[in-house]
Write an enzyme that holds these catalytic residues in place. Sequence first.
Site, PDB file in Angstrom:
ATOM      1  N   GLU A 166       0.792  -1.240   0.000  1.00 60.37           N
ATOM      2  CA  GLU A 166       0.000   0.000   0.000  1.00 60.37           C
ATOM      3  C   GLU A 166       0.822   1.287   0.000  1.00 60.37           C
ATOM      4  O   GLU A 166       0.582   2.183   0.807  1.00 60.37           O
ATOM      5  CB  GLU A 166      -0.968  -0.032   1.192  1.00 60.37           C
ATOM      6  N   GLU A 270      -5.740 -11.004  -1.506  1.00 55.74           N
ATOM      7  CA  GLU A 270      -6.570 -10.908  -0.293  1.00 55.74           C
ATOM      8  C   GLU A 270      -8.051 -10.931  -0.666  1.00 55.74           C
ATOM      9  O   GLU A 270      -8.867 -10.191  -0.115  1.00 55.74           O
ATOM     10  CB  GLU A 270      -6.224  -9.621   0.477  1.00 55.74           C
TER      11      GLU A 270
HETATM   12  C1  GLA Z   1      -4.872  -4.973   4.199  1.00 59.43           C
HETATM   13  C2  GLA Z   1      -3.623  -5.707   4.613  1.00 59.43           C
HETATM   14  C3  GLA Z   1      -3.930  -7.014   5.258  1.00 59.43           C
HETATM   15  C4  GLA Z   1      -5.092  -6.924   6.195  1.00 59.43           C
HETATM   16  C5  GLA Z   1      -6.267  -6.384   5.468  1.00 59.43           C
HETATM   17  C6  GLA Z   1      -7.479  -6.359   6.357  1.00 59.43           C
HETATM   18  O1  GLA Z   1      -5.368  -5.373   3.035  1.00 59.43           O
HETATM   19  O2  GLA Z   1      -2.738  -5.933   3.574  1.00 59.43           O
HETATM   20  O3  GLA Z   1      -2.826  -7.444   5.965  1.00 59.43           O
HETATM   21  O4  GLA Z   1      -4.776  -6.130   7.283  1.00 59.43           O
HETATM   22  O5  GLA Z   1      -5.937  -5.074   5.077  1.00 59.43           O
HETATM   23  O6  GLA Z   1      -7.536  -7.368   7.267  1.00 59.43           O
END
Ligand code: GLA
Length: 378
Positions: A166, A270
């Site tokens: 990020e 994710e």
């Molecule tokens: C982000 C992070 C993850 C996690 C998600 C929410 O995407 O990369 O590690 O914290 O948020 O759980």
Amino acid sequence: MNISRRQLLALTGATTTAMAAAKLQAAEKASTATGLKDAYKDDFLIGAALSATIIKQQDPKLIALVNKEFNSITPENCMKWGEMRNEDGSWKWQDADAFVDFGTKHKLHMVGHTLGWHSQIPDSVFKNKDGTYISKAELAKRQKEHITTIVSRYKGKLAAWDVVNEAVGDDNKMRDSHWYKIMGDDFLVNAFNLAHEIDPNAHLMYNDYNNERPEKRQATIEMIKRLQQRGTPIHGLGMQAHIGLETNMQDFEDSILAYSALGLKVHLTELDIDVLPSVWNLPVAEISTRFEYKPERDPYIKGLPKEIDEKLAKAYESLFKILLKHRDKIDRVTFWGVSDDASWLNDFPIKGRTNYPLLFNRQHEPKAAYFRLLDLKR
Ligand code: GLA
């Protein structure tokens, strides 16, 4: 009375139990044959994020489910800076070691998550006691110590790392994080170089959310090109894919092509699909209260209506059709969790809701979406 053996067997309770056991065994056998990871074995890895609790509890049914459906795992939290280190900088290895032991024991592909992120890291990493920033040289030293220690410890065990998480902000400029303010692009370049020096065989990724969307994709591409011009060893691009029922799936196809054109392997890192009413686009007056719980923002406490379950299945299906079409560019698709009961989306961005974003329900049974994904491979 003349009675056949079959009738006799049917009449005895003991045998009924034996038959039921045999039936169960057969059902179990049938179900072990067709996990997602097997169905997609020629396409890409199928992963799940595992919490430290899942690893600790060792619930045999859940472990069996993980092993049947997934061949890659990512630690949900336990490898983040704030989880691994005490305030004084000393290390807490227990959960991360348990994660790696679990993956090793079950022969799973493992992804480390994450070496450089602005969240879940204490301010004291970046600041002096008086609140002023430490120098760039000092932060680079701390970064080196952190990355060197952790990557060395798991060298050869973790196949891949989310090296930086990020770094692009919601305004599609470089995120104004402590990392970036102090180190600029060197924050990223150093992180990748360090990880690569220590474990040259590890697949190194940049990971972000909303980076399937055109504007953020463009900003990401510009960033990656800058890194590549400096010879940064970056091998993969992670799209977190925390998406919703209304997400435009075409964005994923465009992004897969664009990231892959940079020479990167694409990962969905994710994946989950939020089914609850979104609070992100409320009228301005309400934005400050977006974390407030209101019953109308939590409509499915008693269960997911069939039509929404169907929408969820369709959303997963249309995404996976795109992923399959571009399977040569995709290494892995990881879900952010195993089952709905343990999803972070029950608490984000509003605490205490009942969400249904994954393929397995609260009883750990497969949902319609799961079967739809299997059907795509039949
Ligand atoms: C982000 C992070 C993850 C996690 C998600 C929410 O995407 O990369 O590690 O914290 O948020 O759980």
